[in-house]
Every structure is written in C-alpha cells, then in structure tokens.
Design an enzyme around this catalytic site. Sequence first.
Site, PDB file in Angstrom:
ATOM      1  N   SER A  53       0.824  -1.216   0.000  1.00 24.60           N
ATOM      2  CA  SER A  53       0.000   0.000   0.000  1.00 24.60           C
ATOM      3  C   SER A  53       0.854   1.260   0.000  1.00 24.60           C
ATOM      4  O   SER A  53       1.598   1.499  -0.932  1.00 24.60           O
ATOM      5  CB  SER A  53      -0.970  -0.017   1.190  1.00 24.60           C
ATOM      6  OG  SER A  53      -1.579  -1.280   1.317  1.00 24.60           O
ATOM      7  N   HIS A 101      -2.934  -1.565  -4.540  1.00 27.22           N
ATOM      8  CA  HIS A 101      -4.404  -1.552  -4.534  1.00 27.22           C
ATOM      9  C   HIS A 101      -4.896  -0.134  -4.273  1.00 27.22           C
ATOM     10  O   HIS A 101      -4.147   0.704  -3.777  1.00 27.22           O
ATOM     11  CB  HIS A 101      -4.950  -2.542  -3.502  1.00 27.22           C
ATOM     12  CG  HIS A 101      -4.585  -2.217  -2.084  1.00 27.22           C
ATOM     13  ND1 HIS A 101      -5.422  -2.433  -1.030  1.00 27.22           N
ATOM     14  CD2 HIS A 101      -3.476  -1.670  -1.558  1.00 27.22           C
ATOM     15  CE1 HIS A 101      -4.832  -2.047   0.084  1.00 27.22           C
ATOM     16  NE2 HIS A 101      -3.652  -1.589  -0.203  1.00 27.22           N
TER      17      HIS A 101
END
Lengths: 72, 255
Positions: B137, B160
Amino acid sequence: MLHTIVPLEVVFSNKYDDLPNQQLIKVDGVEMLVEPSGFAEAKIVRVLSTDPAHYLNTKFQPGSNLKIINKN
Amino acid sequence: MEEIFTNKAHNAASTQPKEKKDKPRKNKNDNNKPDSKIETLQQLGQMEIPNSESNIHCLTIIGQVEGHIVLPPQNKTTKYEHIIPQLVAIEQDKKIEGVLIILNTVGGDVEAGLAIAEMIATMDKPTVSLILGGGHSIGGPIGVAADYSFIAPTASMTIHPIRLSGLVIGVPQTYEYLDKMQDRVVKFIVKHSKISEEKYRELMSRTGELARDIGTILVGEDAVKYGLIDEVGGLSDALKKLKSLIEERKRQNIE
C-alpha cells in the site's frame, strides 16, 4: 486516511485493551521506548535510532533494564 | 556464566603469555567490566559485540506507518514524528554519508507515508531502499522514493486503491476526494520509478488476485519486471550500491 492491507476492523479493534505504559526517553543521546519494570527501573522496548552502532551498544539492548535516577 | 567467562579469559591469557606491553592493560580493562559482558552473553548468547562507527545510517520502517491518528496498541507502528526529525538529522550530520531504508510495512496513513517518501526523495545524501517481507500500500511510495531501490526475492508489494472505508474525520468522503488522494500516490510512484501511469493503474484495478480487494501482489522479481523497483537483492547488494553512490557523490563534489 489509511492505505493498508490490514483490514480496518483489525487495525481499530478494541480486543486488546491492555495499554502498555510506554514512554519515549533519551539516554546518552539515544531515543528509546521504555516501559516501567519494578522500582525505579525501566525496560527497553525499542530503540529509535538510525545509527546502526547504537544497536550494538550492550547498554541499549531491548529487554535490558535501565535505572531511573531522579536528578533533583 | 561467570565461570565460563573467567575460564575463557584465563585461557586466552595463558596461551599468549608474552605479548606487547599494552596486552596486560587490555586484559585489565576487560576485567574491569565483566558485568556488561556477562549481560551480553545472557541476552544474545554470544560473547563479542563488535564496536563500529558507521557512516551509513539505517532507517527502518516497520508495521503501520502512523500519521495523523494514533493507532490502538495492537498495531506495531512507525511514527512520522520519529522518522521526519531523524531524516533531518541525517541530512545535516556531516559524518553521515548515506542512508539505507529498510521497509517491512503493511501500509498506513496516506499523508504520513507521502511525507516520509517526499523527505527521502528530496534528500541530498545518497539513499538506497530495501524492501524485505512487505512494502504494501503506502509502503510503495516510500520504497521507490530512494535513489535506488532493492526488493528481496521473497518480499512482496501489494498495489491496490485507497479504500472508501478509509477514516477521515470531519471530511465528507466524496469520490473526488478519494480520487485526488489516489492521484497523489500514483503521481509520486510514477515520478520516482520506471513504471508508467497506465501500467500502475492497471495493476491497481486488476481483479481476481486479492481476496478482499482489487489490485495486484508483486513478489520480488515481478516488482522489478514492471519497473517499480530497480533490482532484486539483499543487504550486501544494497550496501554495495549505497557505497558506490557515496563514492560517486564524493567525486562530483571534488570536480
């Protein structure tokens, strides 16, 4: 705002409510996180330094105890 | 424990009886502080702790990157109020010549992550990052921020989108707001790595790879293949690269 792979219900769960009583102190110029362990003693939890040499200092090993001396 | 220690010291002294003049003094010094040595023995299971001065400092970013919100105690965190002053200190200290950034993070606060990444990217001193375990992330921008980046063969990076469930206090979570947040992350990564924006966005919105989310997991070599990270390697590779960057910088300063 969080951007993480850990589900938010895990990040913010209240399952673990035993708050560790940790404090940030500076010893000989090295910042570290400690928690109280017995009378006038504190156990080193984590050393927060970027100098690799500090991690080799036997005095600052996580788990070892520091004597708290009141300077007053 | 103490017996082991004294025996060893005795043996060492008896096998080398004739030495230079400074030898007995050295032994005496050893005997003056047996306590610290024994403590070392108890805690690490070894006798010798090397003492060294390093011109390379090491910044470890582990667990959650903690920013504007203090996370509950079950989270292992790296706090930006610790990291940012450390980076300032490293940049200013004349004795420090380079920084190695070790990442093993699950992500965390977007703005804290971006702040750390920007600090690393705008440092004058050579920086090399090494992703071990995970650089997920918001760990992505921090990983690519360094002058040169390494990823361990077994380490992974999850790409993501920033989720709608993110916590923003007092701000309506409009789509536009999330989109802007996302743009900041994508722009930073594209600027500081070799991946194209189209490719990054495609990896980010890929379906079928993550169980709970859309996105992609890149393991070791995959991250290099897509141009996100420069090279697959470990500690010695990262240190070698950092040393060569330091030499290069010294040469440039002389010229």
